[in-house]
Scaffold this motif. Structure first.
Motif, PDB file in Angstrom:
ATOM      1  N   ALA A 154       4.702   1.854  10.548  1.00  0.00           N
ATOM      2  CA  ALA A 154       6.155   1.816  10.712  1.00  0.00           C
ATOM      3  C   ALA A 154       6.845   1.091   9.561  1.00  0.00           C
ATOM      4  O   ALA A 154       8.071   1.049   9.498  1.00  0.00           O
ATOM      5  CB  ALA A 154       6.508   1.148  12.037  1.00  0.00           C
ATOM      6  N   GLY A 155       6.055   0.479   8.666  1.00  0.00           N
ATOM      7  CA  GLY A 155       6.634  -0.158   7.488  1.00  0.00           C
ATOM      8  C   GLY A 155       6.945  -1.630   7.653  1.00  0.00           C
ATOM      9  O   GLY A 155       7.946  -2.112   7.119  1.00  0.00           O
ATOM     10  N   VAL A 156       6.086  -2.362   8.354  1.00  0.00           N
ATOM     11  CA  VAL A 156       6.332  -3.792   8.556  1.00  0.00           C
ATOM     12  C   VAL A 156       5.720  -4.664   7.463  1.00  0.00           C
ATOM     13  O   VAL A 156       5.918  -5.875   7.451  1.00  0.00           O
ATOM     14  CB  VAL A 156       5.792  -4.257   9.932  1.00  0.00           C
ATOM     15  N   SER A 157       4.969  -4.060   6.555  1.00  0.00           N
ATOM     16  CA  SER A 157       4.299  -4.830   5.507  1.00  0.00           C
ATOM     17  C   SER A 157       4.715  -4.335   4.128  1.00  0.00           C
ATOM     18  O   SER A 157       5.109  -3.184   3.956  1.00  0.00           O
ATOM     19  CB  SER A 157       2.771  -4.701   5.652  1.00  0.00           C
ATOM     20  N   ALA A 158       4.597  -5.240   3.164  1.00  0.00           N
ATOM     21  CA  ALA A 158       4.873  -4.853   1.778  1.00  0.00           C
ATOM     22  C   ALA A 158       3.723  -4.058   1.176  1.00  0.00           C
ATOM     23  O   ALA A 158       3.867  -3.464   0.106  1.00  0.00           O
ATOM     24  CB  ALA A 158       5.134  -6.108   0.940  1.00  0.00           C
ATOM     25  N   TYR A 159       2.571  -4.034   1.856  1.00  0.00           N
ATOM     26  CA  TYR A 159       1.378  -3.372   1.333  1.00  0.00           C
ATOM     27  C   TYR A 159       0.983  -2.207   2.235  1.00  0.00           C
ATOM     28  O   TYR A 159       1.178  -2.252   3.454  1.00  0.00           O
ATOM     29  CB  TYR A 159       0.211  -4.359   1.245  1.00  0.00           C
ATOM     30  N   PRO A 160       0.403  -1.159   1.657  1.00  0.00           N
ATOM     31  CA  PRO A 160      -0.061  -0.029   2.471  1.00  0.00           C
ATOM     32  C   PRO A 160      -1.315  -0.386   3.251  1.00  0.00           C
ATOM     33  O   PRO A 160      -2.048  -1.307   2.900  1.00  0.00           O
ATOM     34  CB  PRO A 160      -0.354   1.053   1.424  1.00  0.00           C
ATOM     35  N   GLN A 161      -1.598   0.397   4.300  1.00  0.00           N
ATOM     36  CA  GLN A 161      -2.698   0.099   5.207  1.00  0.00           C
ATOM     37  C   GLN A 161      -4.057   0.104   4.511  1.00  0.00           C
ATOM     38  O   GLN A 161      -4.945  -0.670   4.882  1.00  0.00           O
ATOM     39  CB  GLN A 161      -2.705   1.109   6.363  1.00  0.00           C
ATOM     40  N   GLU A 162      -4.221   0.929   3.484  1.00  0.00           N
ATOM     41  CA  GLU A 162      -5.540   1.025   2.846  1.00  0.00           C
ATOM     42  C   GLU A 162      -5.974  -0.272   2.164  1.00  0.00           C
ATOM     43  O   GLU A 162      -7.150  -0.437   1.812  1.00  0.00           O
ATOM     44  CB  GLU A 162      -5.585   2.175   1.835  1.00  0.00           C
ATOM     45  N   VAL A 163      -5.055  -1.216   2.000  1.00  0.00           N
ATOM     46  CA  VAL A 163      -5.422  -2.509   1.421  1.00  0.00           C
ATOM     47  C   VAL A 163      -6.438  -3.229   2.311  1.00  0.00           C
ATOM     48  O   VAL A 163      -7.269  -3.986   1.815  1.00  0.00           O
ATOM     49  CB  VAL A 163      -4.166  -3.375   1.191  1.00  0.00           C
ATOM     50  N   THR A 164      -6.405  -2.968   3.619  1.00  0.00           N
ATOM     51  CA  THR A 164      -7.359  -3.629   4.518  1.00  0.00           C
ATOM     52  C   THR A 164      -8.789  -3.320   4.113  1.00  0.00           C
ATOM     53  O   THR A 164      -9.598  -4.223   3.888  1.00  0.00           O
ATOM     54  CB  THR A 164      -7.122  -3.219   5.986  1.00  0.00           C
ATOM     55  N   TYR A 165      -9.122  -2.025   4.012  1.00  0.00           N
ATOM     56  CA  TYR A 165     -10.515  -1.697   3.671  1.00  0.00           C
ATOM     57  C   TYR A 165     -10.837  -2.082   2.234  1.00  0.00           C
ATOM     58  O   TYR A 165     -11.971  -2.478   1.925  1.00  0.00           O
ATOM     59  CB  TYR A 165     -10.823  -0.221   3.948  1.00  0.00           C
TER      60      TYR A 165
END
Length: 334
Positions: free
Chosen positions: A58-69
């Motif tokens: 939904a856009g709550v972070s400055a970074y995209p989700q793929e940063v996790t992995y």
């Protein structure tokens, strides 16, 4: 009485009364946990739980989700801040895939405790089903149970998951019945426009679930898979009477969820630092706790625990090794 014995030992070291400040309180706390006037720190361990969050889309972070992995791969490669600090201070580290939205190749130095790929988007449905939440608790418990067998008696917990400050803000709001706007910070470094967007999204999320909830229902509805596994891990660490090093905002929310069910858990917790995340100081105040460090950290990963560990060592060492006035033949004040 042990408490009095510890206090007497601390007070009669070769120093003015109370001169080592918070280290004295820390030494007393550790002695009480270990039920001895000569405590020891054995095989310190850091566990980093990683998972993705549906609300991140939904856009709550400055970074995209793929940063996790990508960061998990960095942990495994030894290149993250937590790796550096753990190496520096002789702390063993375990990386746990609690629910990363990625298929990791086999053969990595990674503990696979994946319940599912990412929690669900709480704007649409609870983050986890009851069954997934219970599995996550059990997975966190089992990680700590394995570490206990290595003779560890002090453990810290860190996390990695894009969107997890949002999940933690929602949990804090529900756990303490305070406005969501009081619980929201800049996370990974949002600008003013992004912060307002985060506030709007989380306000929508909290309003979707107006009913009162138990602590477990709150964690299941608003939390993340890594948060749930951390809650299970904290409970298991307490069960084995380990010292529990608590990192920043997300780790403290995890402790709060466990503390609401069992207030005695705080006896074993050492809050390592005050995060730069907006609500962390407020959260510590609600739990009547003080942290060892304030370095404006907002990295997560357990970095605050690793940085505070030498201070915890110092508290134990002065208690065990520092001379008393009598030992050193030094006159005490009248």
């Amino acid at each position: 009485m042990l408490s009095n014995e510890l206090q007497h030992k601390i007070d009669f070291k070769t120093k003015p009364l109370g001169a080592l400040g918070h280290l004295e309180h820390l030494a007393h706390k550790i002695g009480m946990v270990q039920k001895t006037t000569t405590p020891k720190l054995l095989n310190p361990h850091m566990v980093v739980f990683a998972a993705d969050h549906g609300i991140a889309t939904a856009g709550v972070s400055a970074y995209p989700q793929e940063v996790t992995y990508q960061m998990v791969m960095n942990f495994i490669g030894g290149g993250a801040a937590i790796n550096v600090f753990c190496r520096q201070h002789g702390i063993e580290i375990t990386i746990v895939d609690a629910g990363v939205n990625f298929d990791f190749p086999e053969g990595l130095n990674l503990v696979d405790k994946k319940v599912r790929k990412s929690s669900r988007n709480i704007l649409e449905e609870p983050a986890m089903t009851v069954e997934e939440y219970q599995q996550a608790l059990e997975n966190g418990r089992s990680v700590v149970a394995g570490i206990v067998k290595k003779g560890c008696n002090i453990i810290g917990f860190g996390e990695m998951g894009i969107g997890n400050t949002s999940a933690s803000s929602l949990m804090m709001s529900k756990l303490f019945d305070i406005p969501i706007t009081n619980c929201i910070g800049r996370g990974t470094g949002l600008n003013d426009h992004q912060l307002q967007n985060k506030i709007n999204i989380l306000t929508e999320g909290i309003e979707k679930y107006p009913a009162s909830m138990s602590e477990d229902e709150i964690a299941q509805t608003f939390g993340g898979l890594e948060i749930a596994q951390m809650i299970g891990a904290i409970k298991e660490a307490y069960h084995h009477n380990m010292l529990i090093m608590v990192d920043g905002f997300i780790a403290t929310v995890s402790v709060a969820a466990a503390w609401k069910k069992n207030p005695e858990i705080l006896n074993n917790c050492i809050f390592c630092h005050v995060s730069d995340e907006n609500a962390h100081l407020q959260l510590l105040g609600l739990m009547r706790e003080k942290a060892l460090l304030n370095l404006n950290l907002r990295l997560g990963e357990g970095t605050g625990c690793a940085l505070a560990y030498p201070l915890i060592q110092s508290a134990v060492n002065f208690l065990n090794e520092m001379s008393s006035f009598e030992d050193a033949h030094i006159s005490n004040k009248e």
